[in-house]
Design an enzyme around this catalytic site. Sequence first.
Site, PDB file in Angstrom:
ATOM      1  N   GLU A  82       9.231 -86.395  19.546  1.00 17.75           N
ATOM      2  CA  GLU A  82       8.148 -87.024  20.290  1.00 17.75           C
ATOM      3  C   GLU A  82       8.580 -87.397  21.709  1.00 17.75           C
ATOM      4  O   GLU A  82       7.817 -87.218  22.671  1.00 17.75           O
ATOM      5  CB  GLU A  82       7.657 -88.271  19.548  1.00 17.75           C
ATOM      6  CG  GLU A  82       6.888 -87.971  18.270  1.00 17.75           C
ATOM      7  CD  GLU A  82       5.667 -87.114  18.520  1.00 17.75           C
ATOM      8  OE1 GLU A  82       4.970 -87.321  19.539  1.00 17.75           O
ATOM      9  OE2 GLU A  82       5.414 -86.207  17.716  1.00 17.75           O
TER      10      GLU A  82
ATOM     11  N   HIS B  66       5.472 -79.563  22.382  1.00 16.58           N
ATOM     12  CA  HIS B  66       5.899 -79.384  20.992  1.00 16.58           C
ATOM     13  C   HIS B  66       6.071 -77.905  20.674  1.00 16.58           C
ATOM     14  O   HIS B  66       7.030 -77.498  20.016  1.00 16.58           O
ATOM     15  CB  HIS B  66       4.859 -79.987  20.043  1.00 16.58           C
ATOM     16  CG  HIS B  66       4.995 -81.463  19.826  1.00 16.58           C
ATOM     17  ND1 HIS B  66       6.183 -82.063  19.449  1.00 16.58           N
ATOM     18  CD2 HIS B  66       4.080 -82.471  19.910  1.00 16.58           C
ATOM     19  CE1 HIS B  66       5.993 -83.369  19.321  1.00 16.58           C
ATOM     20  NE2 HIS B  66       4.727 -83.642  19.596  1.00 16.58           N
TER      21      HIS B  66
ATOM     22  N   HIS C 150       1.791 -82.677  26.474  1.00 21.84           N
ATOM     23  CA  HIS C 150       2.595 -83.146  25.344  1.00 21.84           C
ATOM     24  C   HIS C 150       2.505 -82.173  24.172  1.00 21.84           C
ATOM     25  O   HIS C 150       3.527 -81.798  23.575  1.00 21.84           O
ATOM     26  CB  HIS C 150       2.108 -84.538  24.919  1.00 21.84           C
ATOM     27  CG  HIS C 150       2.781 -85.066  23.692  1.00 21.84           C
ATOM     28  ND1 HIS C 150       3.787 -86.011  23.740  1.00 21.84           N
ATOM     29  CD2 HIS C 150       2.605 -84.785  22.369  1.00 21.84           C
ATOM     30  CE1 HIS C 150       4.189 -86.287  22.508  1.00 21.84           C
ATOM     31  NE2 HIS C 150       3.482 -85.554  21.664  1.00 21.84           N
ATOM     32  N   GLU C 151       1.293 -81.753  23.827  1.00 20.57           N
ATOM     33  CA  GLU C 151       1.120 -80.852  22.697  1.00 20.57           C
ATOM     34  C   GLU C 151       1.715 -79.471  22.989  1.00 20.57           C
ATOM     35  O   GLU C 151       2.333 -78.850  22.125  1.00 20.57           O
ATOM     36  CB  GLU C 151      -0.359 -80.741  22.336  1.00 20.57           C
ATOM     37  CG  GLU C 151      -0.980 -82.039  21.844  1.00 20.57           C
ATOM     38  CD  GLU C 151      -0.208 -82.649  20.686  1.00 20.57           C
ATOM     39  OE1 GLU C 151       0.221 -81.898  19.781  1.00 20.57           O
ATOM     40  OE2 GLU C 151      -0.024 -83.884  20.680  1.00 20.57           O
TER      41      GLU C 151
END
Length: 290
Positions: A220, A167, A163-164
């Site tokens: 997100e 980004h 997820h990070e």
Amino acid sequence: MCFLCDLKSPTPVAAPQRPEHVWSARRAFLLAGSAAAVGASADALAQVDVGKSSSVRKLVPAAELEGAANQQYGQMMEEARQKKALVPDSDPQVQRLRRMANRLIPHTAPWNDRARGWQWEVNLIASDEVNAFCMPGGKIAFYTGILDKLKLDDDEAAMIMGHEMAHALREHARERLAKTQATGLGLSVLSSLLGLGQLGDAAASLGTQLLTLRFSREDETEADLVGLELAARSAYKPQASVSLWQKMTAQNGKGGPSFLSTHPSGPNRIKELQANVPKVQGLYEAARKG
């Protein structure tokens, strides 16, 4: 993003390790490139649907943003070291995180060709905070609190890392800053980045902005789905994305993890992930066999 500066020093929990890659002997241990990522586009390969990145991000030069992030990350790690909060490279938890990154990184380039040249880096900070982040350019940090308090297994921790990374790959920070510039805010910083001022001052100012940047709900969702696919391609169980957010939601009733201040949870987030797990299940099965 997920940035915190209030560093504390709990003892990290040990985890099994199995050396799979070579790290430099330097303090930060840079990951060895993005491996042999396939040169096809993300659109051609993706099982999840996140659309195209916003073209407004081009208002901010990617190289300058990554340079600013690199500078800020180095400062944060040095501050953690001085406070004796930077977990040693030999620690099993650090090695565990770096093994995860080594599996995920080869699948990043199709999402952002710049990732081929990023100097990926992974560190662990001793802190009660339930948090993690990846800066533009591939600078990753986890806090011991997110591993210990949520009792994350490897599949769940890999979902957070994916997820990070997502980004950074989708350049959400670059887009947020560009939109800020487009509305007339932060103009002095971005004009400096475009060659109208001192780049050193711009990098420092931009680094400060990165510490407080918050992403949109759309950002997100993109990061959830891209991270889910990265993890599945790396042979991490897709269903772990759901159990992770169930744990996060449960932890929210115990004081509220810092992670949730920038990554709001809720039933819709879990439903979105549940709907996309079947889309990447085949990737996971293929990765396990491969």
